[in-house]
Write a protein that holds these residues in place. Structure first.
Motif, PDB file in Angstrom:
ATOM      1  N   GLU A  63     -90.515 -19.844  99.978  1.00  0.00           N
ATOM      2  CA  GLU A  63     -89.234 -19.229 100.337  1.00  0.00           C
ATOM      3  C   GLU A  63     -89.456 -18.021 101.248  1.00  0.00           C
ATOM      4  OE1 GLU A  63     -85.253 -19.104 100.693  1.00  0.00           O
ATOM      5  OE2 GLU A  63     -86.382 -20.654  99.644  1.00  0.00           O
ATOM      6  N   THR A  64     -90.482 -17.239 100.967  1.00  0.00           N
ATOM      7  CA  THR A  64     -90.803 -16.090 101.803  1.00  0.00           C
ATOM      8  C   THR A  64     -91.136 -16.530 103.221  1.00  0.00           C
ATOM      9  OG1 THR A  64     -91.591 -14.830  99.905  1.00  0.00           O
ATOM     10  CG2 THR A  64     -92.375 -14.122 102.066  1.00  0.00           C
ATOM     11  N   ASN A  65     -91.935 -17.570 103.349  1.00  0.00           N
ATOM     12  CA  ASN A  65     -92.262 -18.086 104.680  1.00  0.00           C
ATOM     13  C   ASN A  65     -91.012 -18.510 105.433  1.00  0.00           C
ATOM     14  OD1 ASN A  65     -95.123 -17.868 105.008  1.00  0.00           O
ATOM     15  ND2 ASN A  65     -95.373 -19.477 103.493  1.00  0.00           N
ATOM     16  N   LEU A  66     -90.089 -19.158 104.735  1.00  0.00           N
ATOM     17  CA  LEU A  66     -88.845 -19.570 105.389  1.00  0.00           C
ATOM     18  C   LEU A  66     -88.022 -18.367 105.847  1.00  0.00           C
ATOM     19  CD1 LEU A  66     -87.762 -22.509 103.062  1.00  0.00           C
ATOM     20  CD2 LEU A  66     -88.540 -22.666 105.430  1.00  0.00           C
ATOM     21  N   VAL A  67     -87.930 -17.361 104.990  1.00  0.00           N
ATOM     22  CA  VAL A  67     -87.168 -16.158 105.346  1.00  0.00           C
ATOM     23  C   VAL A  67     -87.831 -15.435 106.508  1.00  0.00           C
ATOM     24  CG1 VAL A  67     -86.409 -13.888 104.522  1.00  0.00           C
ATOM     25  CG2 VAL A  67     -86.138 -15.894 103.055  1.00  0.00           C
ATOM     26  N   ILE A  68     -89.146 -15.315 106.472  1.00  0.00           N
ATOM     27  CA  ILE A  68     -89.871 -14.661 107.575  1.00  0.00           C
ATOM     28  C   ILE A  68     -89.594 -15.405 108.877  1.00  0.00           C
ATOM     29  CG2 ILE A  68     -92.172 -14.239 108.539  1.00  0.00           C
ATOM     30  CD1 ILE A  68     -93.099 -13.603 105.650  1.00  0.00           C
ATOM     31  N   TRP A  69     -89.665 -16.726 108.827  1.00  0.00           N
ATOM     32  CA  TRP A  69     -89.440 -17.505 110.044  1.00  0.00           C
ATOM     33  C   TRP A  69     -88.001 -17.332 110.548  1.00  0.00           C
ATOM     34  CZ3 TRP A  69     -92.437 -19.326 113.597  1.00  0.00           C
ATOM     35  CH2 TRP A  69     -91.914 -20.183 114.552  1.00  0.00           C
ATOM     36  N   LYS A  70     -87.048 -17.350 109.632  1.00  0.00           N
ATOM     37  CA  LYS A  70     -85.644 -17.180 110.035  1.00  0.00           C
ATOM     38  C   LYS A  70     -85.380 -15.790 110.610  1.00  0.00           C
ATOM     39  CE  LYS A  70     -83.766 -20.505 106.762  1.00  0.00           C
ATOM     40  NZ  LYS A  70     -83.050 -20.688 105.488  1.00  0.00           N
ATOM     41  N   LYS A  71     -86.110 -14.800 110.118  1.00  0.00           N
ATOM     42  CA  LYS A  71     -85.908 -13.419 110.575  1.00  0.00           C
ATOM     43  C   LYS A  71     -86.877 -13.013 111.685  1.00  0.00           C
ATOM     44  CE  LYS A  71     -83.913 -11.533 106.406  1.00  0.00           C
ATOM     45  NZ  LYS A  71     -83.725 -10.252 105.753  1.00  0.00           N
ATOM     46  N   ARG A  72     -87.549 -13.988 112.279  1.00  0.00           N
ATOM     47  CA  ARG A  72     -88.589 -13.659 113.249  1.00  0.00           C
ATOM     48  C   ARG A  72     -88.058 -12.837 114.423  1.00  0.00           C
ATOM     49  NH1 ARG A  72     -87.416 -18.994 113.757  1.00  0.00           N
ATOM     50  NH2 ARG A  72     -86.993 -19.806 115.852  1.00  0.00           N
ATOM     51  N   ASP A  73     -86.789 -13.028 114.765  1.00  0.00           N
ATOM     52  CA  ASP A  73     -86.265 -12.250 115.890  1.00  0.00           C
ATOM     53  C   ASP A  73     -85.959 -10.803 115.497  1.00  0.00           C
ATOM     54  OD1 ASP A  73     -84.148 -13.109 114.280  1.00  0.00           O
ATOM     55  OD2 ASP A  73     -82.720 -13.091 115.943  1.00  0.00           O
ATOM     56  N   GLU A  74     -86.031 -10.503 114.210  1.00  0.00           N
ATOM     57  CA  GLU A  74     -85.826  -9.128 113.755  1.00  0.00           C
ATOM     58  C   GLU A  74     -87.123  -8.317 113.750  1.00  0.00           C
ATOM     59  OE1 GLU A  74     -83.796  -9.048 109.970  1.00  0.00           O
ATOM     60  OE2 GLU A  74     -82.386 -10.605 110.627  1.00  0.00           O
ATOM     61  N   PHE A  75     -88.252  -9.021 113.865  1.00  0.00           N
ATOM     62  CA  PHE A  75     -89.541  -8.324 113.888  1.00  0.00           C
ATOM     63  C   PHE A  75     -89.682  -7.571 115.208  1.00  0.00           C
ATOM     64  CE2 PHE A  75     -94.047  -8.227 115.122  1.00  0.00           C
ATOM     65  CZ  PHE A  75     -94.493  -7.343 114.143  1.00  0.00           C
ATOM     66  N   LEU A  76     -90.110  -6.329 115.110  1.00  0.00           N
ATOM     67  CA  LEU A  76     -90.313  -5.506 116.295  1.00  0.00           C
ATOM     68  C   LEU A  76     -91.785  -5.565 116.697  1.00  0.00           C
ATOM     69  CD1 LEU A  76     -88.255  -2.370 115.223  1.00  0.00           C
ATOM     70  CD2 LEU A  76     -87.558  -4.220 116.754  1.00  0.00           C
TER      71      LEU A  76
END
Length: 194
Positions: A63-76
């Protein structure tokens, strides 16, 4: 990662460090995938240190991997990817722990042991009681019914064998067994007092 990410191309803008202000685009799916792949062991260990249930750990990491992938555009870009990912893992772990505590009861080991002992004692009493009732009910059957029950269930003989041995048809043996079982059931239901 556990899920296939091919075909999920996205561009992430490199920022000047100020959230919301994006300066330039960088093709980052390959970079992001590489970063995410490189921290899988760290991610797993981190979640395992928080969750401690091996089945739940796998679910939380996925689930964490999925959330990280979905939020990838939020990573600076330019910030610490590992810290960012572990913060997401932390919140996913908390959510999973909260959900698991709501969904099941957890008993102390001494209580489980005590319940187990009581259940074993109750089962022994019930088994003894049922055995005594069955014995009593078997004695109430006719001699022919007892013989057929004995051959079929105690000696595991086939209906064909019983029919041949008793010189009856298979249908007659089947009817005799059916009536004997019905009488036993009725007797057992009445507590062996029929």
């Amino acid at each position: 990662m556990n899920r296939k990410m091919d075909g999920m191309a996205a561009e992430v803008r490199v920022t000047n460090g100020t959230p919301g202000q994006r300066d330039s685009f960088v093709e980052s799916d390959d970079w992001f995938r590489g970063e995410l792949d490189s921290i899988q062991r760290v991610l797993f260990s981190f979640v395992a240190s928080l969750v401690r249930d091996s089945h739940l750990v796998r679910d939380v990491v996925q689930e964490t991997n999925l959330v990280i992938w979905k939020k990838r555009d939020e990573f600076l870009p330019g910030t610490n990817f590992r810290s960012w990912a572990l913060r997401i893992a932390y919140y996913q772990s908390l959510a999973a722990l909260k959900a698991s505590h709501r969904s099941r009861l957890v008993f102390r080991q001494d209580l489980v042991d005590q319940l187990s002992e009581q259940a074993g004692a109750t089962e022994a009493i019930l088994t003894d009681d049922m055995s005594n009732r069955l014995r009593s009910c078997l004695h109430r059957l006719t001699a022919r019914q007892r013989e057929v029950i004995e051959l079929r269930y105690h000696q595991a003989c086939t209906i064909e064998f019983i029919a041949e041995k008793s010189e009856r048809s298979r249908t007659a043996v089947g009817m005799l067994l059916s009536r004997a079982r019905a009488a036993l059931l009725q007797c057992m239901k009445s507590g062996g007092k029929q």
